[in-house]
Design a protein around this motif. Structure first.
Motif, short mmCIF file in Angstrom:
data_model
loop_
_atom_site.label_atom_id
_atom_site.label_comp_id
_atom_site.label_asym_id
_atom_site.label_seq_id
_atom_site.Cartn_x
_atom_site.Cartn_y
_atom_site.Cartn_z
N GLU A 188 -8.34 -11.83 3.59
CA GLU A 188 -8.21 -11.40 4.88
C GLU A 188 -6.82 -11.94 5.64
O GLU A 188 -6.51 -11.57 6.64
CB GLU A 188 -9.23 -12.02 6.01
N ARG A 189 -6.13 -12.69 4.93
CA ARG A 189 -4.76 -13.26 5.23
C ARG A 189 -3.63 -12.24 4.76
O ARG A 189 -2.65 -12.40 5.13
CB ARG A 189 -4.75 -14.60 4.53
N LEU A 190 -4.24 -11.42 3.80
CA LEU A 190 -3.04 -10.30 3.46
C LEU A 190 -3.40 -8.97 4.12
O LEU A 190 -4.53 -8.60 4.33
CB LEU A 190 -3.06 -10.07 2.04
N PRO A 191 -2.35 -8.15 4.63
CA PRO A 191 -2.41 -7.06 5.18
C PRO A 191 -3.02 -5.94 4.14
O PRO A 191 -2.71 -6.28 2.97
CB PRO A 191 -1.12 -6.57 5.61
N PRO A 192 -3.84 -5.05 4.50
CA PRO A 192 -4.33 -4.17 3.57
C PRO A 192 -3.33 -3.24 2.86
O PRO A 192 -2.47 -2.84 3.50
CB PRO A 192 -5.19 -3.09 4.44
N MET A 193 -3.62 -3.21 1.53
CA MET A 193 -2.44 -2.56 0.67
C MET A 193 -3.03 -1.55 -0.29
O MET A 193 -3.93 -2.02 -0.81
CB MET A 193 -1.76 -3.69 0.04
N ALA A 194 -2.49 -0.62 -0.38
CA ALA A 194 -2.83 0.53 -1.45
C ALA A 194 -1.70 0.98 -2.49
O ALA A 194 -0.47 1.09 -1.59
CB ALA A 194 -3.77 1.83 -0.65
N LEU A 195 -2.03 1.60 -3.29
CA LEU A 195 -0.67 2.19 -4.22
C LEU A 195 -0.69 3.78 -3.71
O LEU A 195 -1.91 4.43 -3.35
CB LEU A 195 -1.21 2.03 -5.84
N ALA A 196 0.34 4.17 -4.00
CA ALA A 196 0.54 5.91 -3.84
C ALA A 196 1.67 6.25 -4.89
O ALA A 196 2.43 5.46 -5.46
CB ALA A 196 1.00 6.04 -2.27
N LEU A 197 1.35 7.52 -5.40
CA LEU A 197 2.25 8.24 -6.15
C LEU A 197 3.40 9.08 -5.57
O LEU A 197 2.77 9.68 -4.66
CB LEU A 197 1.49 8.86 -7.05
N VAL A 198 4.56 8.62 -5.80
CA VAL A 198 5.53 9.49 -5.07
C VAL A 198 5.66 11.05 -5.75
O VAL A 198 6.09 11.13 -6.94
CB VAL A 198 6.99 8.90 -5.12
N GLU A 199 5.25 11.90 -4.91
CA GLU A 199 5.44 13.30 -5.59
C GLU A 199 5.90 14.11 -4.51
O GLU A 199 5.14 14.65 -3.55
CB GLU A 199 4.06 13.83 -5.99
N ALA A 200 7.07 14.69 -4.54
CA ALA A 200 7.74 15.44 -3.26
C ALA A 200 7.00 16.58 -2.87
O ALA A 200 7.01 16.92 -1.98
CB ALA A 200 9.37 15.75 -3.84
N ARG A 201 6.49 17.31 -3.99
CA ARG A 201 5.57 18.59 -3.73
C ARG A 201 4.07 18.52 -3.49
O ARG A 201 3.27 19.37 -3.31
CB ARG A 201 6.05 19.53 -4.69
N GLY A 202 3.73 17.01 -3.50
CA GLY A 202 2.33 16.83 -3.21
C GLY A 202 1.79 16.86 -1.80
O GLY A 202 2.78 16.81 -1.13
#
Length: 414
Positions: A188-202
């Motif tokens: 709860e002391r860390l802001p929520p974080m998610a991973l994302a894949l960089v795909e210019a045409r996605g």
């Protein structure tokens, strides 16, 4: 026979007679003033510092921990501003019967209940689901650290910091640190974080193809999306760790006289120091300690990657130096991280209990892997700790557990 003539009274006896005659009038005046004072409230002392800002401030002389103990408390009538129902008066220490420490080394339940809630699990889960489903509407420079990072506005109206690592292990460290905080019960002391894949045409990145070209991000790179939080302010290290080269120990005996807001902040700092030792994060208080060799005033300045929310809760930001990158540089940074941990002898009972479980089961890496696989769909893109890194994590858990046991033994001997 002639009578003797008596001398006239001198000036001092005459003055005494005059004062005696005036006493009844003076007494009446004093009684009237006392009665009037009971009808008019005494003026309140000046307002205390903002919530949680109780370390050395810019422009003020640095206080040692023992000097801070001697600061008089502010009148109990002043209420702190902030969320979560509000704390008690800014300077008011808890009642004598309500000790801030239980069983010698654990923060009291009453004190822990005063800690601002941070990012609740349900709130974090909802944001993560929305962020993964949203499209990136715009990318802006500034506000998120390195020049390679961007501030993203998502299609649902929320914002997120997009961090692009100089190398993949930084994003891996960010993700692993976030989920280790979950294993330890302090996420709860860390802001929520998610991973994302960089795909210019996605689908997710299609609206910002032009901005992606200007960012020079590699196609297929994994980045982290961290929830943007408004109105955060800088944090100066409190006196036990902000006093300079000589770290002063924080134990139950050093807490007398501290205000409630100071104690509430120390509860959060105790988790932070333990967390940064386990992850070997050198990019927070440790980097400030390192800089003392050429900047003797650095501890009076803001602590790196640590911010405060309006309700007084601490936010552990930007943890990409943890675990993977930090474990490669142990020889350089442990001379600072280890003394920081040794300076701490008061803990949250829940944190100590989780450390004890990981120690007993020898399961630190296994619990982290289990949580990562269950909560981060893109984890295979970055991989997990190597066998050596997993051993280092368990060894550091063991060290923390032994240190807590040492503090318990010390407290029992008093």
């Amino acid at each position: 026979m002639k009578r003797e003539r008596r001398a006239a009274p001198g000036p001092l006896p005459m003055l005494g007679l005059l004062l005696l005659g005036a006493l009844p009038g003076l007494w009446t005046v004093l009684l009237r003033r006392e009665a009037a004072a009971q009808l008019v409230p005494e003026p309140r002392p000046p307002a205390g510092p903002p919530p949680g800002r109780w370390g050395p401030l810019a422009g003020s002389g640095q206080k040692t921990f023992r000097a801070l103990l001697a600061v008089p408390t502010v009148a109990a009538g002043q209420q702190e501003r902030g969320g979560g129902g509000g704390l008690a008066a800014i300077g008011s220490a808890p009642p004598a019967a309500a000790s801030p420490v239980e069983r010698g080394i654990f923060w009291s339940r009453e004190l822990e209940e005063r800690v601002p809630p941070g990012f609740a699990a349900e709130e974090a889960a909802a944001w993560l689901a929305a962020a993964r489903a949203a499209r990136v509407a715009s990318l802006e420079r500034g506000g998120c650290g390195r020049s390679s990072n961007r501030l993203a506005r998502l299609s649902d109206g929320s914002r997120a910091c997009v961090r692009y690592g100089i190398n993949p292990e930084q994003i891996q460290g960010e993700a692993l640190s976030y989920h280790l905080a979950g294993v330890l019960g302090m996420q709860e002391r860390l802001p929520p974080m998610a991973l994302a894949l960089v795909e210019a045409r996605g689908r997710q990145w299609e609206p910002v193809q032009e901005e992606l070209r200007g960012s020079h991000w590699a196609e297929g790179a994994v980045v982290s999306l961290t929830r943007w939080v408004d109105n955060l302010t800088a944090v100066v290290a409190p006196a036990p760790w902000g006093a300079g080269r000589r770290l002063q120990p924080l134990s139950a005996g050093e807490l007398n006289g501290l205000s409630l807001s100071q104690l509430v902040e120390l509860v959060q700092w105790s988790d932070l120091i333990l967390f940064d030792y386990l992850t070997a994060n050198f990019d927070r208080l440790v980097s400030n300690l390192f800089s003392l060799q050429w900047d003797p005033r650095v501890m009076r300045r803001a602590t790196s990657n640590l911010l405060r929310s309006p309700d007084g809760g601490l936010v552990f930001m930007d943890n990409e130096a943890g675990l993977v990158h930090g474990y490669r540089l142990l020889a350089m940074w442990d001379p600072y991280n280890e003394p920081l941990l040794r300076s701490l002898c008061v803990f949250r009972a829940g944190t100590a209990r989780r450390v004890a479980e990981l120690y007993r089961r020898r399961s630190a890496a296994a619990e982290l892997r289990r949580r990562l696989r269950a909560r981060e769909p893109l984890w295979p893109r970055l991989g997990f700790l190597s066998e050596r890194q997993a051993e280092l994590l368990q060894a550091r858990v063991d060290f923390v557990h032994r240190h807590i046991a040492h503090c318990r033994a010390q407290a029992a001997a008093l």
